[in-house]
Design a protein around this motif. Sequence first.
Motif, PDB file in Angstrom:
ATOM      1  N   GLY A 239      14.226  12.412  14.587  1.00 28.17           N
ATOM      2  CA  GLY A 239      12.855  12.548  15.051  1.00 28.17           C
ATOM      3  C   GLY A 239      11.909  11.712  14.219  1.00 28.17           C
ATOM      4  N   SER A 255      11.575   8.045  22.501  1.00 31.98           N
ATOM      5  CA  SER A 255      13.013   8.216  22.290  1.00 31.98           C
ATOM      6  C   SER A 255      13.772   8.049  23.599  1.00 31.98           C
ATOM      7  CB  SER A 255      13.290   9.603  21.702  1.00 31.98           C
ATOM      8  OG  SER A 255      14.677   9.851  21.634  1.00 31.98           O
ATOM      9  N   ARG A 256      14.901   7.315  23.523  1.00 36.59           N
ATOM     10  CA  ARG A 256      15.849   7.202  24.633  1.00 36.59           C
ATOM     11  C   ARG A 256      17.218   7.601  24.104  1.00 36.59           C
ATOM     12  NH1 ARG A 256      11.669   6.497  26.730  1.00 36.59           N
ATOM     13  NH2 ARG A 256      10.971   4.863  28.159  1.00 36.59           N
ATOM     14  N   ALA A 266      16.085  15.563  19.638  1.00 39.29           N
ATOM     15  CA  ALA A 266      15.021  14.551  19.560  1.00 39.29           C
ATOM     16  C   ALA A 266      13.714  15.250  19.205  1.00 39.29           C
ATOM     17  CB  ALA A 266      14.901  13.808  20.882  1.00 39.29           C
ATOM     18  N   CYS A 283      10.160  11.580  25.292  1.00 42.99           N
ATOM     19  CA  CYS A 283      11.607  11.695  25.116  1.00 42.99           C
ATOM     20  C   CYS A 283      12.270  11.689  26.484  1.00 42.99           C
ATOM     21  CB  CYS A 283      11.967  12.980  24.376  1.00 42.99           C
ATOM     22  SG  CYS A 283      13.750  13.282  24.297  1.00 42.99           S
ATOM     23  N   ALA A 296      15.058  18.321  23.330  1.00 41.27           N
ATOM     24  CA  ALA A 296      13.782  17.708  22.963  1.00 41.27           C
ATOM     25  C   ALA A 296      12.874  18.754  22.323  1.00 41.27           C
ATOM     26  CB  ALA A 296      13.106  17.100  24.188  1.00 41.27           C
ATOM     27  N   HIS A 311       2.337  14.665  25.396  1.00 42.71           N
ATOM     28  CA  HIS A 311       3.790  14.487  25.308  1.00 42.71           C
ATOM     29  C   HIS A 311       4.413  14.648  26.683  1.00 42.71           C
ATOM     30  CE1 HIS A 311       5.386  18.611  25.883  1.00 42.71           C
ATOM     31  NE2 HIS A 311       4.297  19.024  25.261  1.00 42.71           N
ATOM     32  N   ALA A 313       8.661  14.815  28.464  1.00 42.55           N
ATOM     33  CA  ALA A 313      10.100  14.803  28.234  1.00 42.55           C
ATOM     34  C   ALA A 313      10.818  14.922  29.569  1.00 42.55           C
ATOM     35  CB  ALA A 313      10.523  15.942  27.308  1.00 42.55           C
TER      36      ALA A 313
END
Length: 372
Positions: A239, A255-256, A266, A283, A296, A311, A313
């Motif tokens: 992270g 993030s991938r 993540a 994410c 996540a 955010h 995800a």
Amino acid sequence: MQRMSGQDHKLSDVVEKNDREDVESSGMDLAEEGRSASFLQQDEDLLFSRSIHEGVEVLKMEDALKKYPQAEALYGKAFGKAKKEYPPRTSGGYFIRARKGQKIEMPVQACLYLKALGSKQRVHNLIVVEEGAELYLITGCAASKAAGESFHLGVSEFFVEDGGYLNFTMIHSWREDVSVRPMSVAVLGRDANFISNYVCLKPVSDITMYPTALLEGASSRASFNSLIISHPDTVQDIGARVVFRGEQTKAEIVSRAVSYGGKVIARGHLKAEERKIKGHLECRGLVLTEKGIIHAVPELETDYRDVDLSHEAAIGKISRDEIEYLRSRGMSPEEAQSVIIRGFMDIEILSLPPRIKEEIEKMEEATLRSGM
């Protein structure tokens, strides 16, 4: 162990033939073409260090502490600012300094290599980008086929001074039975820019890393980007954390992750300690087997209302319709899956210059081709 430096030697001279493929898999160019400086540490031994560009200096950490009061003054300072502890007992690591106002277009490369069985490598790195300087740094970590049951601890401190720019790319190329614990803190001055890219495509036992960026100067910016392939029996707790301490500061964490049976956690944490800041967490994950796990964990925290934090995800699997479409175009199921994953693991998020981007694309292609 022989130590080599200066203009009379070549990096390729110090890397044994059997180790070259492993070292190169971490992004090291043994020919040093298109590089401004090089550093190579094997286990606890410095094998090679030199700078080709007058605007950048590369030294072993212990040598820098003896030579420069500045290095001694900064050693541990970033962790102190972040109120984080770090292991005091380390051996080696690199000191890299981009001198004031220098625009260094060719990247510096550094490699921390595990060679011996059961090796325990604990290093402390210090990177300083002085006022108005610009630096690209590729740091690779790799392990030989003999370095089973090994451990790597990397403590890194980054200081990007006013108007400085640092593009830092870390490439991990470990083994299935290596445990890894990177720890890092970056401190940014006014109008400073710090981009941190992380690439982990090869198997590893477990990795835990949670770098922190402190945006102390007004209008500073930080970006953390990661591309992760998680193999069976792998645990990757990866992270980043950004603390906004100056006005008009900005940051993003992207993030991938693709799981072939490993577990990915993540994490992302954005904390606003000042007004008029902007931050975003993102994410995205693909789970390709029933044993794969992607978790996540986004965190948004603020002391003020006048902030913009967000955010998103998304975790899922490859659509059957996508596979069937590509198969109708003449691809096998394996080829279709590989094409989809390459599109998902978008190199463009890493904000890299063309040459480095091409090198990572080749690594990604080789990983997917080797039995994925």
